[in-house]
Each structure stands twice: as C-alpha cells, then as structure tokens.
Design a protein around this motif. Structure first.
Motif, PDB file in Angstrom:
ATOM      1  N   GLY A 172       0.818  -1.499  -0.406  1.00  0.00           N
ATOM      2  CA  GLY A 172       0.403  -0.032  -0.569  1.00  0.00           C
ATOM      3  C   GLY A 172       0.742   1.296  -0.097  1.00  0.00           C
ATOM      4  N   ASP A 173       0.694   2.348   0.309  1.00  0.00           N
ATOM      5  CA  ASP A 173       0.871   3.309   0.634  1.00  0.00           C
ATOM      6  C   ASP A 173       2.151   3.509   1.521  1.00  0.00           C
ATOM      7  OD1 ASP A 173      -0.550   5.611  -1.194  1.00  0.00           O
ATOM      8  OD2 ASP A 173      -1.736   4.410   0.162  1.00  0.00           O
ATOM      9  N   ALA A 174       2.117   3.158   2.421  1.00  0.00           N
ATOM     10  CA  ALA A 174       3.556   3.235   3.396  1.00  0.00           C
ATOM     11  C   ALA A 174       3.344   1.333   4.272  1.00  0.00           C
ATOM     12  CB  ALA A 174       2.924   4.435   4.307  1.00  0.00           C
ATOM     13  N   SER A 222       1.074  12.346   3.269  1.00  0.00           N
ATOM     14  CA  SER A 222      -0.224  11.721   2.869  1.00  0.00           C
ATOM     15  C   SER A 222       0.160  10.432   2.377  1.00  0.00           C
ATOM     16  CB  SER A 222       0.238  12.336   1.505  1.00  0.00           C
ATOM     17  OG  SER A 222      -0.920  12.612   0.499  1.00  0.00           O
ATOM     18  N   ASP A 223       1.025   9.343   2.418  1.00  0.00           N
ATOM     19  CA  ASP A 223       1.026   8.348   2.593  1.00  0.00           C
ATOM     20  C   ASP A 223       0.940   7.372   4.062  1.00  0.00           C
ATOM     21  OD1 ASP A 223       1.666   7.300  -0.077  1.00  0.00           O
ATOM     22  OD2 ASP A 223       3.765   8.040  -0.089  1.00  0.00           O
ATOM     23  N   ILE A 224       1.399   8.335   5.246  1.00  0.00           N
ATOM     24  CA  ILE A 224       0.694   8.220   6.100  1.00  0.00           C
ATOM     25  C   ILE A 224      -0.618   8.201   6.722  1.00  0.00           C
ATOM     26  CG2 ILE A 224       0.782   8.537   8.716  1.00  0.00           C
ATOM     27  CD1 ILE A 224       3.411   7.572   7.503  1.00  0.00           C
ATOM     28  N   THR A 240      -6.302   5.665  -0.992  1.00  0.00           N
ATOM     29  CA  THR A 240      -4.909   5.985  -1.310  1.00  0.00           C
ATOM     30  C   THR A 240      -4.978   7.264  -1.328  1.00  0.00           C
ATOM     31  OG1 THR A 240      -3.224   4.783  -2.526  1.00  0.00           O
ATOM     32  CG2 THR A 240      -5.687   5.384  -3.730  1.00  0.00           C
ATOM     33  N   ASP A 241      -4.048   7.331  -1.881  1.00  0.00           N
ATOM     34  CA  ASP A 241      -3.320   9.089  -2.357  1.00  0.00           C
ATOM     35  C   ASP A 241      -3.119   9.348  -3.487  1.00  0.00           C
ATOM     36  OD1 ASP A 241      -1.303   7.752  -1.512  1.00  0.00           O
ATOM     37  OD2 ASP A 241      -0.371  10.178  -0.944  1.00  0.00           O
ATOM     38  N   ILE A 242      -3.561   9.673  -4.287  1.00  0.00           N
ATOM     39  CA  ILE A 242      -3.639  10.409  -5.526  1.00  0.00           C
ATOM     40  C   ILE A 242      -2.093  11.128  -6.017  1.00  0.00           C
ATOM     41  CG2 ILE A 242      -4.148  11.526  -7.916  1.00  0.00           C
ATOM     42  CD1 ILE A 242      -5.957   9.217  -6.310  1.00  0.00           C
ATOM     43  N   THR A 243      -0.828  10.439  -6.477  1.00  0.00           N
ATOM     44  CA  THR A 243       0.097  11.283  -6.628  1.00  0.00           C
ATOM     45  C   THR A 243       0.808  11.005  -8.270  1.00  0.00           C
ATOM     46  OG1 THR A 243       1.258   9.557  -5.689  1.00  0.00           O
ATOM     47  CG2 THR A 243       0.725  11.147  -3.999  1.00  0.00           C
ATOM     48  N   GLY A 244       2.216  10.718  -7.870  1.00  0.00           N
ATOM     49  CA  GLY A 244       2.735  10.632  -8.990  1.00  0.00           C
ATOM     50  C   GLY A 244       2.327   9.334 -10.662  1.00  0.00           C
TER      51      GLY A 244
HETATM   52 CO    CO Z   1       0.435   7.031  -1.400  1.00  0.00          CO
END
Ligand code: CO
Ligand code: CO
Length: 306
Positions: free
Chosen positions: A7-9, A47-49, A183-187
C-alpha cells in the motif's frame, strides 16, 4: 509480528493495539517559492501516512543540494516551509540527512501510529462502495506551466494552496466512518492509483468525469500543448486497462496527470458516503466530491463516463 501491505506506506504491527506506519518521499522543486516548495514536499510525505488512516508522530528531513549553486537562505526557507507543515500536523522533527547533489531535492521520512483495527489499505473496496476524491486534479500540468514561466504565481494560487493542504482532516473522517479502502493520488495520476486500488480490491471502478474535482486552469494549459512527461508515461502505461471513449483527449489527459500532494481517493459504504462527504466539506475539505462507484471486476478496470 510484522505485516507488509502493498500500500501507501509500510506497516509494522507491534501488538494487538498498535502498529507503526512508515514512509519516505522526496522530489525536486515544482515551483519557485522555496517556502511553498518545502510545505508541499512535506504535505506530500505525510500523505501516505494519512492515506492509511494513521497519525504521523515523527519525521526525518531528507535533503540534497549543491552549496555552490543554492544559497543557504534558500535551503533555510525550504526547511522552514517543511517545519510549518510538520507543526500543523503535530509531527515532531527528529533530525534528518543532507547530501551534496547537483539538483535540489527535499522531502521527509515519516513515522505514524495506528490501532490495527483502524488501518485502511487499498484492498477493501466492495461492489457498491461509493468513491470520494478530496482534491482537484491538474497539479502536474499547472506546475509544469509554472516552471516554464508560462503562468504567473497568482494565477496558480488555487492549485498551490491545494498542494499545500494536508490530507489530515479527510483521513480523520474516513477513519471515523470506517472507509473500506483508500489511497492518495500522486505520481501515477488519478488513473494509475485508481487501478492500484481496484486491483488490490479485485473490483472495477466506474467514474463520472463531470463530477470530478478538476482545477479548470489545467484544461487551458493542456489545450496549449503543455503536458508533463511523467503524465504522458502514465497514459501509455495505464490506458489499456481503461475505457475512456466517453470523454475527450484533454479530459483524458487530466485523469492521467501525475499529481503532487494530491487528495485521497476513498471508498465508503453507500449508506454513509453522503454523510462523510458533508462532514469533509463542513470541515474545510471543500473540493471533496463523490466521483463514482465500485462495480464487479470486469475486463476494463476503470470505466469513465461523462
Ligand atoms: Co501513496
Ligand atoms: Co508516496
């Protein structure tokens, strides 16, 4: 016992009531104001946290620069920006590491805590879940135009403020309402991160483009032919999993645009989605919108309607 979530982290379970969540992120400048760059870099690292529903507690700065090129005042401003976001999030800076590099990069390694029962991963979306996106898309396009000096800082201020904003309130509310997945929206852009969530949850997602929060400035910029390389790569990498013929090329480009410090994509149970959204909007997450729903897994992973 340790757990590794895809996942994110990273998540390390200490006991039945406590897990540590750990992440690191950094990038090169995306705008010319050092203080804002520092703020955005740290908001992005946190943000990943937040995407997992955890609370950040401590951070280490990660910084690279060439002291022959960049004056110390610039570095000090970047760090000040970062420190302001750590303070806002209640995160304590424990230290950091600096290296000499030809380019500036900055970000942070962040540690958070969570009760494992509250942990939200990208795996739990179910058919019928309602999707909420909490920040407008378009940051990659807009910051590319900014760096190319095709756009003034004042024109881009909405976008800059959205990138500076923490995902803390959206995260707190998604935990309160027991979101199924996030999830967060990033790259990888909206589409790339949506595909990750859909695959981890073994579902498909139906998206309604007209409901998406988008920074309108991005449409103009794309129509002038400005589009970041990373976003173009996202498009060629992910397009085969998406059904997008209902929207035009500029709209598609928005969905693939690589985001910096983007919002959370959250799957809520249908019965509480409206309530969770209203609470976000009341508490200042004013761009949050319901943008679609979770459907059974089909051939196309993301289906975009108008
Ligand atoms: Co993320
Ligand atoms: Co990240």
């Amino acid at each position: 016992m340790d757990y590794t979530y895809n996942g994110d982290a990273g998540v390390f379970k200490i006991n039945e009531d406590l897990a540590v969540v750990s992440t690191v992120d950094f990038f090169t400048p995306i705008l010319d104001i050092p203080f804002y760059y520092g703020e955005i870099a740290v908001a992005n690292s946190l943000s990943d946290i937040y995407a997992m529903g955890a609370k950040p507690i401590s951070a280490l700065n990660v910084i690279g620069f060439n002291k022959k090129i960049f004056p110390m005042e610039v570095i000090a401003e970047i760090l000040k920006g970062g420190a302001s976001k750590l303070a806002e999030s209640g995160t304590v800076l424990l230290g950091g590491h600096t290296i000499q590099d030809k380019e500036i990069f900055y970000g942070a390694s962040v540690t958070g805590l969570i009760n494992p029962v509250d942990l939200i991963t990208n795996r739990g979306a179910k058919e019928g879940s309602i999707l909420v996106l909490t920040k407008p898309l378009g940051t990659g396009v807009i910051t590319t135009a900014l760096m190319a000096k095709m756009l003034g800082m004042e024109q881009a201020m909405d976008c800059i403020n959205n990138m500076r904003a923490l995902n803390n309130i959206a995260s707190e509310i998604m935990v309160k309402y027991k979101a199924r997945a996030a999830t967060d929206i990033t790259g990888f852009g909206f589409i790339g991160h949506s595909i990750e969530l859909a695959e981890a949850s073994n579902v498909s997602l139906k998206i309604c483009f007209s409901k998406m929060p988008v920074d309108k400035l991005a449409f103009d910029i794309i129509s002038k032919g400005i589009y970041p390389g990373g976003s173009l790569e996202n498009q060629s990498y992910f397009a085969s999993n998406c059904k997008t013929e209902a929207i035009n090329e500029i709209e598609k480009a928005i969905l693939y645009d690589a985001q910096t410090s983007g919002g959370l994509l959250i799957a809520f149970d249908e019965s509480i989605a409206e309530k969770a959204l209203a609470e976000m909007q009341n508490r200042g997450v004013s761009n949050a919108r319901i943008i679609g729903e979770v459907i059974p897994r089909g051939k196309d992973i993301i289906i975009v309607e108008r």
